[in-house]
Design an enzyme around this catalytic site. Sequence first.
Site, short mmCIF file in Angstrom:
data_model
loop_
_atom_site.label_atom_id
_atom_site.label_comp_id
_atom_site.label_asym_id
_atom_site.label_seq_id
_atom_site.Cartn_x
_atom_site.Cartn_y
_atom_site.Cartn_z
N HIS A 266 -3.99 3.43 0.37
CA HIS A 266 -4.67 4.20 -0.94
C HIS A 266 -5.52 3.07 -1.24
O HIS A 266 -6.89 3.25 -1.81
CB HIS A 266 -3.71 4.59 -1.87
CG HIS A 266 -2.60 5.56 -1.33
ND1 HIS A 266 -2.99 6.96 -1.00
CD2 HIS A 266 -1.45 5.35 -1.03
CE1 HIS A 266 -1.89 7.47 -0.73
NE2 HIS A 266 -0.94 6.57 -0.66
C1 BDR Z 1 -0.73 4.36 -5.39
O1 BDR Z 1 0.65 4.06 -5.65
C2 BDR Z 1 1.03 2.79 -5.09
O2 BDR Z 1 2.34 2.80 -4.64
C3 BDR Z 1 0.00 2.36 -4.17
O3 BDR Z 1 0.01 0.91 -4.16
C4 BDR Z 1 -1.38 3.06 -4.67
O4 BDR Z 1 -1.81 2.14 -5.56
C5 BDR Z 1 -0.70 5.73 -4.50
O5 BDR Z 1 -0.48 6.42 -5.14
#
Ligand code: BDR
Length: 314
Positions: free
Chosen positions: A239
């Site tokens: 992400h």
């Molecule tokens: C986001 O949540 C975190 O666990 C990841 O690093 C990312 O920023 C995705 O939902």
Amino acid sequence: MVKKLIIDCDPGIDDAVALCMALFDPRLDVLAITSTAGNVESSQASKNVQTIVESLDPPRWPRLGTAPEGLFVGHANAKQIHGNDGLGNFNSQLSRLHHQHPSEKVITDVVRNAPGQVTVLCLGPLTNLALAFSRDPDLASMIDRVVIMGGSISGVGNVTATAEYNMFCDPEAAQTVFRSLVTKTLVPLEVSQQLTFNLSMLDELPDASTRAGNFLRNVLPFLFRSYRQVYGLEGIHLHDVVALIAALHPEFFETQDMAGDVETNGSLTRGATVFDRRSRPEWRINLEVAMKLDKQAVRDAIRESIRYAGQLTR
Ligand code: BDR
Ligand code: CA
């Protein structure tokens, strides 16, 4: 032109990969890396940022900011995805934390030193930015743009049925930032999930003899294992890496101007992002939201950026 960047993050394996890319990308000048609680608690997040920077040892070290303590604790457990230490149980050799300043102060100082020129890339809960805005109300107008990884347009979350992780951890802060006048781009889950990386990614990483290759080869396999165990998937989503590319290459993303807010109270919807999509919206447009990405272009940009990191850490 080289883009001045502050990265606010909660490492987290995908945060760590994004940092590894950004620190060596010739199109970026990473002025500061500030940490916040999220995937791990505050002290671990600060420790992880320093561990990452020390392991990679970029030619110019950014300023580092420590995560504020105790603002929220363990709202959501991300350890099964990112490991107990947030870095896939990386064996950190860090002896002590360098003298650091609070993240929110670092953000304020860096933006005030270059008004109108700094992009803030937010890869974790929006705690630090909200604190910086309450400390310095003029700051929002001095930031060039904030690029936020978070939220969901469809209303489907990844930590609860309705909320995305970063929004869920500190919805009050997210609401403050959404309602502020700062120029914002949101990279929601639907977009970061449009790219899946499969195991062949590991073979393409820089050689383990490079600092970047060694670091990535240490942290990334854990994410493949946890995605298989937790989600039953053979591939992973990165992400925060997608959000970094949105900051670097906005031309690879289709966006839509939208009016969005964050739910802070709902027992089922805390941290959910809500958009006024009525045919005659009554809310003011306050966000540019990424809706779609050019898969090939984003994938190539990620590959290229990881390659730079390998070349520059031989
Ligand atoms: C986001 O949540 C975190 O666990 C990841 O690093 C990312 O920023 C995705 O939902
Ligand atoms: Ca993150």
